[in-house]
Write a protein that holds these residues in place. Structure first.
Motif, PDB file in Angstrom:
ATOM      1  N   THR A  13      -3.365  -3.371  14.610  1.00 46.55           N
ATOM      2  CA  THR A  13      -3.542  -2.547  13.419  1.00 46.55           C
ATOM      3  C   THR A  13      -2.397  -1.553  13.344  1.00 46.55           C
ATOM      4  O   THR A  13      -2.173  -0.786  14.282  1.00 46.55           O
ATOM      5  N   ALA A  14      -1.655  -1.601  12.252  1.00 43.54           N
ATOM      6  CA  ALA A  14      -0.563  -0.656  12.023  1.00 43.54           C
ATOM      7  C   ALA A  14      -1.054   0.473  11.127  1.00 43.54           C
ATOM      8  O   ALA A  14      -1.617   0.217  10.055  1.00 43.54           O
ATOM      9  N   ASP A  15      -0.860   1.691  11.568  1.00 45.70           N
ATOM     10  CA  ASP A  15      -1.294   2.871  10.819  1.00 45.70           C
ATOM     11  C   ASP A  15      -0.182   3.271   9.846  1.00 45.70           C
ATOM     12  O   ASP A  15       0.906   3.648  10.265  1.00 45.70           O
ATOM     13  N   VAL A  16      -0.464   3.179   8.559  1.00 45.95           N
ATOM     14  CA  VAL A  16       0.533   3.528   7.542  1.00 45.95           C
ATOM     15  C   VAL A  16       0.145   4.821   6.815  1.00 45.95           C
ATOM     16  O   VAL A  16       0.622   5.062   5.706  1.00 45.95           O
ATOM     17  N   THR A  17      -0.687   5.626   7.441  1.00 46.09           N
ATOM     18  CA  THR A  17      -1.084   6.895   6.852  1.00 46.09           C
ATOM     19  C   THR A  17       0.155   7.730   6.531  1.00 46.09           C
ATOM     20  O   THR A  17       1.035   7.898   7.374  1.00 46.09           O
ATOM     21  N   GLY A  18       0.234   8.216   5.315  1.00 45.55           N
ATOM     22  CA  GLY A  18       1.374   9.018   4.880  1.00 45.55           C
ATOM     23  C   GLY A  18       2.386   8.245   4.066  1.00 45.55           C
ATOM     24  O   GLY A  18       3.191   8.852   3.354  1.00 45.55           O
ATOM     25  N   ALA A  19       2.366   6.935   4.152  1.00 47.77           N
ATOM     26  CA  ALA A  19       3.259   6.114   3.328  1.00 47.77           C
ATOM     27  C   ALA A  19       2.599   5.898   1.963  1.00 47.77           C
ATOM     28  O   ALA A  19       1.444   5.493   1.895  1.00 47.77           O
ATOM     29  N   PRO A  20       3.294   6.176   0.871  1.00 52.64           N
ATOM     30  CA  PRO A  20       2.667   6.082  -0.460  1.00 52.64           C
ATOM     31  C   PRO A  20       2.388   4.644  -0.889  1.00 52.64           C
ATOM     32  O   PRO A  20       3.231   3.766  -0.730  1.00 52.64           O
ATOM     33  N   TRP A  21       1.203   4.447  -1.438  1.00 48.58           N
ATOM     34  CA  TRP A  21       0.831   3.140  -1.994  1.00 48.58           C
ATOM     35  C   TRP A  21      -0.421   3.341  -2.836  1.00 48.58           C
ATOM     36  O   TRP A  21      -1.142   4.327  -2.691  1.00 48.58           O
ATOM     37  N   ILE A  22      -0.680   2.391  -3.720  1.00 47.77           N
ATOM     38  CA  ILE A  22      -1.901   2.413  -4.512  1.00 47.77           C
ATOM     39  C   ILE A  22      -2.223   1.005  -4.992  1.00 47.77           C
ATOM     40  O   ILE A  22      -1.327   0.260  -5.391  1.00 47.77           O
ATOM     41  N   GLU A  23      -3.488   0.648  -4.899  1.00 44.89           N
ATOM     42  CA  GLU A  23      -3.972  -0.591  -5.506  1.00 44.89           C
ATOM     43  C   GLU A  23      -4.426  -0.276  -6.921  1.00 44.89           C
ATOM     44  O   GLU A  23      -5.123   0.711  -7.144  1.00 44.89           O
ATOM     45  N   ILE A  24      -4.027  -1.107  -7.862  1.00 45.54           N
ATOM     46  CA  ILE A  24      -4.251  -0.784  -9.273  1.00 45.54           C
ATOM     47  C   ILE A  24      -5.380  -1.646  -9.828  1.00 45.54           C
ATOM     48  O   ILE A  24      -5.222  -2.857 -10.030  1.00 45.54           O
ATOM     49  N   ASP A  25      -6.526  -1.003 -10.041  1.00 41.77           N
ATOM     50  CA  ASP A  25      -7.700  -1.690 -10.575  1.00 41.77           C
ATOM     51  C   ASP A  25      -8.158  -1.118 -11.908  1.00 41.77           C
ATOM     52  O   ASP A  25      -8.665  -1.850 -12.751  1.00 41.77           O
ATOM     53  N   PHE A  26      -7.991   0.191 -12.094  1.00 43.26           N
ATOM     54  CA  PHE A  26      -8.537   0.886 -13.249  1.00 43.26           C
ATOM     55  C   PHE A  26      -7.422   1.601 -14.019  1.00 43.26           C
ATOM     56  O   PHE A  26      -6.332   1.831 -13.476  1.00 43.26           O
ATOM     57  N   PRO A  27      -7.691   1.972 -15.267  1.00 45.70           N
ATOM     58  CA  PRO A  27      -6.664   2.674 -16.049  1.00 45.70           C
ATOM     59  C   PRO A  27      -6.135   3.932 -15.369  1.00 45.70           C
ATOM     60  O   PRO A  27      -4.925   4.206 -15.438  1.00 45.70           O
ATOM     61  N   ASN A  28      -6.997   4.692 -14.705  1.00 45.32           N
ATOM     62  CA  ASN A  28      -6.508   5.908 -14.053  1.00 45.32           C
ATOM     63  C   ASN A  28      -5.608   5.589 -12.857  1.00 45.32           C
ATOM     64  O   ASN A  28      -4.778   6.420 -12.451  1.00 45.32           O
ATOM     65  N   ASP A  29      -5.740   4.372 -12.297  1.00 48.56           N
ATOM     66  CA  ASP A  29      -4.836   3.964 -11.226  1.00 48.56           C
ATOM     67  C   ASP A  29      -3.415   3.794 -11.755  1.00 48.56           C
ATOM     68  O   ASP A  29      -2.444   4.091 -11.050  1.00 48.56           O
ATOM     69  N   VAL A  30      -3.286   3.301 -12.978  1.00 45.79           N
ATOM     70  CA  VAL A  30      -1.961   3.154 -13.585  1.00 45.79           C
ATOM     71  C   VAL A  30      -1.322   4.528 -13.753  1.00 45.79           C
ATOM     72  O   VAL A  30      -0.134   4.723 -13.452  1.00 45.79           O
ATOM     73  N   GLU A  31      -2.112   5.488 -14.202  1.00 48.71           N
ATOM     74  CA  GLU A  31      -1.603   6.846 -14.379  1.00 48.71           C
ATOM     75  C   GLU A  31      -1.200   7.459 -13.043  1.00 48.71           C
ATOM     76  O   GLU A  31      -0.146   8.095 -12.923  1.00 48.71           O
ATOM     77  N   ARG A  32      -2.036   7.291 -12.036  1.00 46.98           N
ATOM     78  CA  ARG A  32      -1.729   7.827 -10.708  1.00 46.98           C
ATOM     79  C   ARG A  32      -0.498   7.161 -10.114  1.00 46.98           C
ATOM     80  O   ARG A  32       0.328   7.813  -9.458  1.00 46.98           O
ATOM     81  N   ALA A  33      -0.374   5.856 -10.341  1.00 48.44           N
ATOM     82  CA  ALA A  33       0.778   5.139  -9.817  1.00 48.44           C
ATOM     83  C   ALA A  33       2.073   5.696 -10.382  1.00 48.44           C
ATOM     84  O   ALA A  33       3.052   5.897  -9.658  1.00 48.44           O
ATOM     85  N   SER A  34       2.076   5.965 -11.695  1.00 45.78           N
ATOM     86  CA  SER A  34       3.283   6.487 -12.343  1.00 45.78           C
ATOM     87  C   SER A  34       3.568   7.931 -11.955  1.00 45.78           C
ATOM     88  O   SER A  34       4.721   8.296 -11.674  1.00 45.78           O
ATOM     89  N   ALA A  35       2.522   8.745 -11.943  1.00 49.77           N
ATOM     90  CA  ALA A  35       2.711  10.182 -11.743  1.00 49.77           C
ATOM     91  C   ALA A  35       2.846  10.576 -10.278  1.00 49.77           C
ATOM     92  O   ALA A  35       3.644  11.460  -9.936  1.00 49.77           O
ATOM     93  N   ASP A  36       2.077   9.912  -9.395  1.00 47.26           N
ATOM     94  CA  ASP A  36       1.981  10.385  -8.015  1.00 47.26           C
ATOM     95  C   ASP A  36       2.684   9.492  -6.996  1.00 47.26           C
ATOM     96  O   ASP A  36       3.223   9.993  -6.007  1.00 47.26           O
ATOM     97  N   ILE A  37       2.672   8.194  -7.215  1.00 48.17           N
ATOM     98  CA  ILE A  37       3.209   7.273  -6.208  1.00 48.17           C
ATOM     99  C   ILE A  37       4.671   6.931  -6.471  1.00 48.17           C
ATOM    100  O   ILE A  37       5.516   7.016  -5.573  1.00 48.17           O
ATOM    101  N   LEU A  38       4.979   6.560  -7.702  1.00 54.70           N
ATOM    102  CA  LEU A  38       6.334   6.110  -8.025  1.00 54.70           C
ATOM    103  C   LEU A  38       7.417   7.112  -7.619  1.00 54.70           C
ATOM    104  O   LEU A  38       8.442   6.713  -7.054  1.00 54.70           O
ATOM    105  N   PRO A  39       7.237   8.423  -7.863  1.00 55.12           N
ATOM    106  CA  PRO A  39       8.297   9.367  -7.483  1.00 55.12           C
ATOM    107  C   PRO A  39       8.552   9.438  -5.980  1.00 55.12           C
ATOM    108  O   PRO A  39       9.614   9.924  -5.563  1.00 55.12           O
ATOM    109  N   LEU A  40       7.615   8.954  -5.167  1.00 50.26           N
ATOM    110  CA  LEU A  40       7.759   9.036  -3.713  1.00 50.26           C
ATOM    111  C   LEU A  40       8.406   7.794  -3.107  1.00 50.26           C
ATOM    112  O   LEU A  40       8.745   7.794  -1.917  1.00 50.26           O
ATOM    113  N   LEU A  41       8.600   6.756  -3.906  1.00 49.92           N
ATOM    114  CA  LEU A  41       9.105   5.501  -3.367  1.00 49.92           C
ATOM    115  C   LEU A  41      10.626   5.519  -3.220  1.00 49.92           C
ATOM    116  O   LEU A  41      11.337   6.111  -4.027  1.00 49.92           O
ATOM    117  N   GLN A  42      11.093   4.837  -2.188  1.00 44.05           N
ATOM    118  CA  GLN A  42      12.527   4.686  -2.003  1.00 44.05           C
ATOM    119  C   GLN A  42      13.094   3.775  -3.093  1.00 44.05           C
ATOM    120  O   GLN A  42      12.449   2.805  -3.494  1.00 44.05           O
TER     121      GLN A  42
END
Length: 254
Positions: free
Chosen positions: A218-247
């Motif tokens: 088991t590899a611990d990836v705590t702290g690395a940004p990611w999101i599974e997109i299932d709901f409309p608010n996940d799309v918003e979170r992905a754009s606002a919170d996750i995308l800016p943190l990605l390399q």
């Protein structure tokens, strides 16, 4: 190493307008689809053999491959009953699971940082799960529970009397050694034969873990940004919170 990307579903929970539905792997973030991000990150990690498990609107995904001009072959396998559970999609790609070598089994609807993939592909041969200990409680996340480093549960609902010392959310990616992938394909076939084709493939992964016939890291990836997109608010979170943190991604190979 071979990557199998599961991208067959309807994505109904995104509540897209009738006539505007499309596979979730075609969601765009900063002008790039999830599919292209998957391909670029896998290629950068040295994973050049990719299988796409498609079902809903496969022509749209094929059109995206042509649009981006992806220079490497991408194998496409179709699940015509994509309205059923993802375990049937995995059964559809059984040949890709069992033809040899380590296999990465990946959900298509995940926006993730390169550290997530690096943790999955590190080393030569391994069975590996990914765990994020910083997760929101509730019924939606698939929980991964460990006891002394050994997986003891992989489900959205965890029994109150379960003994474990670590709990987190399972990232929707799994790495399987050749012999483990073959056993997993057998378990999945059993689901189909017993009329359980409507279930998520994580249930079959759970069975594989709990039979203890194969050792998993088991590899611990705590702290690395990611999101599974299932709901409309996940799309918003992905754009606002996750995308800016990605390399930033490197360009496609030529």
């Amino acid at each position: 190493m071979r990557a199998i990307i599961l991208a067959a579903g309807l994505g109904l929970r995104l509540q897209q307008q009738p006539g505007e539905q499309f596979p979730k792997c075609l969601l765009r973030f900063d002008g790039m689809t999830l599919l292209e991000r998957h391909l670029q990150m896998l290629d950068a990690a040295g994973v050049h053999e990719v299988v796409l498990a498609l079902g809903f609107q496969p022509e749209s995904v094929e059109a995206e491959l042509k649009r981006i001009g992806w220079p490497r072959p991408v194998e496409i396998m179709l699940n015509p009953r994509y309205d059923l559970g993802s375990v049937l999609t995995v059964h559809t790609v059984a040949d890709a699971l069992t033809r040899g070598g380590d296999v990465l089994l990946m959900d298509a609807d995940v926006l993730y940082d390169e550290r997530i993939l690096a943790a999955l592909v590190a080393g030569d041969h391994a069975n590996r799960l990914l765990i994020d200990r910083d997760f929101e409680t509730g019924d939606e996340p698939v929980k991964l529970c460990l006891k002394d480093g050994v997986p003891v549960e992989l489900r959205k609902q965890v029994a109150a009397n379960l003994a474990y010392d670590t709990i987190g959310e399972s990232v929707g990616f799994f790495r399987l050694r050749e012999e483990t992938a073959q056993r997993f394909a057998q378990i999945v076939a059993g689901y189909i034969d017993s009329g359980r084709a409507n279930l998520p493939h994580e249930e079959a992964v759970r069975d594989l873990l709990l039979e203890r016939s194969h050792v998993f890291e088991t590899a611990d990836v705590t702290g690395a940004p990611w999101i599974e997109i299932d709901f409309p608010n996940d799309v918003e979170r992905a754009s606002a919170d996750i995308l800016p943190l990605l390399q930033p991604l490197v360009g496609a190979p030529r």
